[in-house]
Design an enzyme around this catalytic site. Structure first.
Site, PDB file in Angstrom:
ATOM      1  N   THR A 197       0.839  -1.216   0.000  1.00 14.24           N
ATOM      2  CA  THR A 197       0.000   0.000   0.000  1.00 14.24           C
ATOM      3  C   THR A 197       0.870   1.261   0.000  1.00 14.24           C
ATOM      4  O   THR A 197       0.519   2.258  -0.624  1.00 14.24           O
ATOM      5  CB  THR A 197      -0.983   0.023   1.197  1.00 14.24           C
ATOM      6  OG1 THR A 197      -0.258  -0.207   2.398  1.00 14.24           O
ATOM      7  CG2 THR A 197      -2.070  -1.021   1.047  1.00 14.24           C
ATOM      8  N   CYS A 239      -2.192 -15.665 -34.467  1.00 11.51           N
ATOM      9  CA  CYS A 239      -2.887 -16.514 -33.483  1.00 11.51           C
ATOM     10  C   CYS A 239      -4.241 -15.911 -33.093  1.00 11.51           C
ATOM     11  O   CYS A 239      -5.279 -16.467 -33.389  1.00 11.51           O
ATOM     12  CB  CYS A 239      -2.000 -16.722 -32.256  1.00 11.51           C
ATOM     13  SG  CYS A 239      -2.803 -17.642 -30.935  1.00 11.51           S
ATOM     14  N   CYS A 266      -3.415 -12.560 -28.759  1.00 13.78           N
ATOM     15  CA  CYS A 266      -2.060 -13.026 -29.087  1.00 13.78           C
ATOM     16  C   CYS A 266      -1.653 -12.612 -30.506  1.00 13.78           C
ATOM     17  O   CYS A 266      -2.422 -12.766 -31.450  1.00 13.78           O
ATOM     18  CB  CYS A 266      -2.014 -14.543 -28.945  1.00 13.78           C
ATOM     19  SG  CYS A 266      -0.395 -15.232 -29.261  1.00 13.78           S
ATOM     20  N   HIS A 280      -0.046 -16.343  -5.515  1.00 11.48           N
ATOM     21  CA  HIS A 280      -1.158 -15.982  -6.394  1.00 11.48           C
ATOM     22  C   HIS A 280      -0.688 -15.541  -7.783  1.00 11.48           C
ATOM     23  O   HIS A 280      -1.436 -14.913  -8.520  1.00 11.48           O
ATOM     24  CB  HIS A 280      -2.020 -14.898  -5.732  1.00 11.48           C
ATOM     25  CG  HIS A 280      -2.725 -15.379  -4.507  1.00 11.48           C
ATOM     26  ND1 HIS A 280      -3.262 -14.553  -3.548  1.00 11.48           N
ATOM     27  CD2 HIS A 280      -2.995 -16.646  -4.087  1.00 11.48           C
ATOM     28  CE1 HIS A 280      -3.828 -15.291  -2.592  1.00 11.48           C
ATOM     29  NE2 HIS A 280      -3.661 -16.556  -2.895  1.00 11.48           N
TER      30      HIS A 280
HETATM   31  P1  CNA Z   1      -6.175  -7.713   2.151  1.00 14.15           P
HETATM   32  O1  CNA Z   1      -7.234  -8.680   2.502  1.00 14.15           O
HETATM   33  O2  CNA Z   1      -6.508  -6.541   1.305  1.00 14.15           O
HETATM   34  O3  CNA Z   1      -5.571  -7.197   3.542  1.00 14.15           O
HETATM   35  C1  CNA Z   1      -4.550  -6.257   3.604  1.00 14.15           C
HETATM   36  C2  CNA Z   1      -4.248  -6.007   5.071  1.00 14.15           C
HETATM   37  O4  CNA Z   1      -3.119  -5.178   5.112  1.00 14.15           O
HETATM   38  C3  CNA Z   1      -5.358  -5.283   5.838  1.00 14.15           C
HETATM   39  O5  CNA Z   1      -5.709  -6.048   6.978  1.00 14.15           O
HETATM   40  C4  CNA Z   1      -4.734  -3.940   6.252  1.00 14.15           C
HETATM   41  O6  CNA Z   1      -5.039  -3.582   7.587  1.00 14.15           O
HETATM   42  C5  CNA Z   1      -3.269  -4.208   6.137  1.00 14.15           C
HETATM   43  N1  CNA Z   1      -2.481  -3.055   5.716  1.00 14.15           N
HETATM   44  C6  CNA Z   1      -2.703  -2.190   4.678  1.00 14.15           C
HETATM   45  N2  CNA Z   1      -1.699  -1.325   4.558  1.00 14.15           N
HETATM   46  C7  CNA Z   1      -0.833  -1.611   5.567  1.00 14.15           C
HETATM   47  C8  CNA Z   1       0.410  -1.058   5.980  1.00 14.15           C
HETATM   48  N3  CNA Z   1       0.976  -0.028   5.325  1.00 14.15           N
HETATM   49  N4  CNA Z   1       1.020  -1.603   7.062  1.00 14.15           N
HETATM   50  C9  CNA Z   1       0.466  -2.650   7.737  1.00 14.15           C
HETATM   51  N5  CNA Z   1      -0.701  -3.209   7.387  1.00 14.15           N
HETATM   52  C10 CNA Z   1      -1.327  -2.709   6.299  1.00 14.15           C
HETATM   53  O7  CNA Z   1      -4.952  -8.405   1.458  1.00 14.15           O
HETATM   54  P2  CNA Z   1      -4.418  -9.895   1.585  1.00 14.15           P
HETATM   55  O8  CNA Z   1      -3.114  -9.871   0.924  1.00 14.15           O
HETATM   56  O9  CNA Z   1      -4.546 -10.418   2.936  1.00 14.15           O
HETATM   57  O10 CNA Z   1      -5.469 -10.663   0.673  1.00 14.15           O
HETATM   58  C11 CNA Z   1      -5.043 -11.472  -0.251  1.00 14.15           C
HETATM   59  C12 CNA Z   1      -5.503 -11.071  -1.666  1.00 14.15           C
HETATM   60  C13 CNA Z   1      -5.398  -9.625  -2.003  1.00 14.15           C
HETATM   61  C14 CNA Z   1      -4.574 -11.751  -2.568  1.00 14.15           C
HETATM   62  O11 CNA Z   1      -5.320 -12.524  -3.446  1.00 14.15           O
HETATM   63  C15 CNA Z   1      -3.821 -10.684  -3.327  1.00 14.15           C
HETATM   64  O12 CNA Z   1      -3.480 -11.138  -4.601  1.00 14.15           O
HETATM   65  C16 CNA Z   1      -4.761  -9.547  -3.387  1.00 14.15           C
HETATM   66  N6  CNA Z   1      -4.181  -8.210  -3.643  1.00 14.15           N
HETATM   67  C17 CNA Z   1      -2.894  -8.046  -4.040  1.00 14.15           C
HETATM   68  C18 CNA Z   1      -2.371  -6.791  -4.258  1.00 14.15           C
HETATM   69  C19 CNA Z   1      -0.924  -6.640  -4.698  1.00 14.15           C
HETATM   70  O13 CNA Z   1      -0.389  -7.501  -5.389  1.00 14.15           O
HETATM   71  N7  CNA Z   1      -0.241  -5.560  -4.298  1.00 14.15           N
HETATM   72  C20 CNA Z   1      -3.179  -5.667  -4.090  1.00 14.15           C
HETATM   73  C21 CNA Z   1      -4.507  -5.849  -3.704  1.00 14.15           C
HETATM   74  C22 CNA Z   1      -4.993  -7.139  -3.478  1.00 14.15           C
END
Ligand code: CNA
Length: 251
Positions: free
Chosen positions: A28, A158, A150, A121
């Site tokens: 984030t 393709c 493609c 993922h």
């Molecule tokens: P989620 O469910 O969106 O949870 C994210 C967690 O991170 C939340 O509980 C927040 O409180 C916490 N959070 C956010 N910013 C911060 C920070 N700066 N410091 C500390 N904590 C923070 O995401 P998960 O990864 O748990 O869920 C898995 C999904 C989301 C997967 O399938 C991912 O592929 C998918 N995803 C990926 C991305 C990416 O690749 N950057 C972005 C958005 C979603």
């Protein structure tokens, strides 16, 4: 440095084999929104759910609409690694950290220099034609309003549908990768979990494979269902925490 971060630093110093397990919250600070925190995408207004839009069923039924949505919410080609990615890369460089296991698909751990990254993922940087198997990086994807098609090979057009090699909702995780992640978690003596809501399974269930003697530090802004199982819980910014607990040589 606050007491919690000092505690994490001590845990890191004592550990011989650290594994990091993380999620969207790690990225984030790089400007990529997560899904489930207060500012996450789940709170965006109206329409279908994100799980539906990012599902294999939706991709198959409506590839053009899928790609339009996917481009808008999952692709951040300008994003750069942040303090969390860089601190984890330093820990690996120091020989302390053996693996990063991530649910993220953005490739930022590798961009920060981490070498052993298990992308449960998949990755937005890998894309493949479903008809002929031709591989495309993110930059190589043919431009399109809807789904990219493609380009084939010289003399052999393709036109097949290209799919990102990301695990969509409704798809299975790669079994070998999952086994490797479980093995790393079973081996480690410190599991650092960061930036994940720990609600997406089967990935979130991985943390329960750690040995009873292994310590777990949980660094997440919001509470998670596993807070009570951790030796240390810090509801703080994962980048701030890690960059202080793993200072760079010139800090
Ligand atoms: P989620 O469910 O969106 O949870 C994210 C967690 O991170 C939340 O509980 C927040 O409180 C916490 N959070 C956010 N910013 C911060 C920070 N700066 N410091 C500390 N904590 C923070 O995401 P998960 O990864 O748990 O869920 C898995 C999904 C989301 C997967 O399938 C991912 O592929 C998918 N995803 C990926 C991305 C990416 O690749 N950057 C972005 C958005 C979603």
């Amino acid at each position: 440095m606050n007491g919690g971060i000092a505690q994490l630093q001590a845990m890191i110093q004592q550990a011989k084999d650290i594994v990091f397990f993380g999620g969207a919250g790690v990225s984030t600070l790089s400007g990529i929104p997560d899904f489930r925190s207060a500012h996450g995408l789940y709170n965006a207004p109206g329409g279908r759910s994100y799980e539906e839009m990012l599902s294999i069923g939706y991709f198959t039924r409506s590839p053009d609409a899928f790609w339009q949505f996917y481009r808008n919410v999952m692709l951040y080609p300008q994003a750069k690694p942040n303090a969390a990615h860089l601190a984890l890369s330093r820990l690996e460089e120091q020989g302390k950290l053996s693996a990063v296991i991530t649910q993220n698909i953005d490739g930022l751990h590798q961009a920060a220099g981490s070498r052993n990254v298990m992308e449960l993922h998949g990755s937005v940087h890998r894309n493949r034609c479903m008809a002929c198997g031709k591989f495309y990086t993110l930059e190589e994807l043919p431009a399109a309003d809807g789904s990219p098609r493609c380009t084939g090979t010289p003399g052999k057009p393709c036109g097949g549908l290209i799919k990102p090699e990301v695990v969509l909702y409704g798809e299975q995780l790669d079994g070998d990768l999952l086994d490797a992640a479980i093995a790393a978690i079973r081996r480690c003596d410190l599991l650092i979990v960061g930036g994940t809501s720990l609600v997406v399974h089967p990935a979130a269930g991985l943390i329960s494979y750690r040995r009873p003697s292994a310590k777990m530090a949980l660094l997440n802004r919001d509470e998670t269902p596993y807070d009570h199982t951790a030796d240390l819980v810090l509801h703080e910014d994962v980048g701030q925490v890690l960059s202080q607990a793993v200072p760079s040589a010139d800090a």
